[in-house]
Design a protein around this motif. Sequence first.
Motif: not given
Length: 407
Positions: A212-229
Amino acid sequence: MTITPEVLDELLKGCERPEDLLGEAGLMTELKRALMQRMLGAELTEHLGYAHGETPADGQANRRNGSGRKMVKGKDGAMEIAVPRDRDGSFEPQLIRKGQTRIDGLDDKIIALYARGMSVRDIRAHLEELYGLEVSPDLVSRVTDAVMDEVREWRSRALDAVYPVVIFDALRVKIRDKDSRVVRNKAVYIALGITGDGQREVLGLWIADTEGAKFWLSVMTELRNRGLQDILIAVVDGLKGFPEAITVAFPEATVQTCIVHLVRHSLNFCSWKDRKAVAARLREVYGAETAEAAEEALEAFDEAWGGRYPSIAQAWRRAWPEVIPFFAFGPEIRRVIYTTNAVESLNRVIRKAIKTLGSFPSEEAAEKLIYLAIREHEKTARNVRGWLTAVNQFAIMFDDRFNPLGG
């Protein structure tokens, strides 16, 4: 260091049978024991400041105080050694630390066996059969549980700022629910990135009950927090809610459906005798030079096969917004994002590790084993084939977002 023939002759004197050399009381065991005890003695000499048989300095209270017996286990079996002691108990040997009962990489051996999908019972039987070691289930569990610290560190590690391609895929595993104790099928999501220099890197893994979009948004946020721009091209396999989530986190990313998975999904509607012909006609769709030509090829396919298999063209039309980005790329980039060899190879390693277990007692157990399978796979993972040609295309098409020299 060279061992002279004379020394070898002296050591092998009296060795007439294999067990004289390799047995529990054989030469190799005795030699290892003697070397370890000599090294421990040298450590104590360094600690006290005087050698065995010498007189300590005047006024020195701490002195040698005999030795204690200790049983240690290694890949060659169990061995009792004498560990020297000092009077005030301040001696901390480095070769075999206080409380240590395992040597010779036994922990690594247990972890390697666990990574291959062997159960605790199988690991114990394997170690006993090959090395004569009797290890408790608790020991195996403690060793493998220690992997979770490594998993947490791996999951929080820093990522590159830009990945030209990130492939998102999912596989299903059986996990026992911690509340109801019912075994359920859960999805394990894996993000496989391709770095600027063509290296394959698993960015992370996530276990969730539903997509779902909510789950995937949490994944994308995690990746951004780890430096992925930035992600240039995100390849997905019909993951629900993903296009919406990725465009929120990475607005400039091109979301591309996985062509191979779409073809395989299409062939599921076919009888075996028609699959080859259907696959050939579908190749005319995704092999077209432009999106317009691809749409014409899809219409032609529907006219030829729609009467018998109407669901195929419908599936392609539903996915069309995530299909057409493919046609904007040259053959070099198409080859990279079309092929799923990297993901399929990784999934084979993971499935091989988990197939003998049936189900996992917890999500943590599943995460631990899958991580170890990923770690073993990445030891032999190769660079993307033809990357040098593809990276030049990426640099031209995404010149303001991607610098292969600058990362």
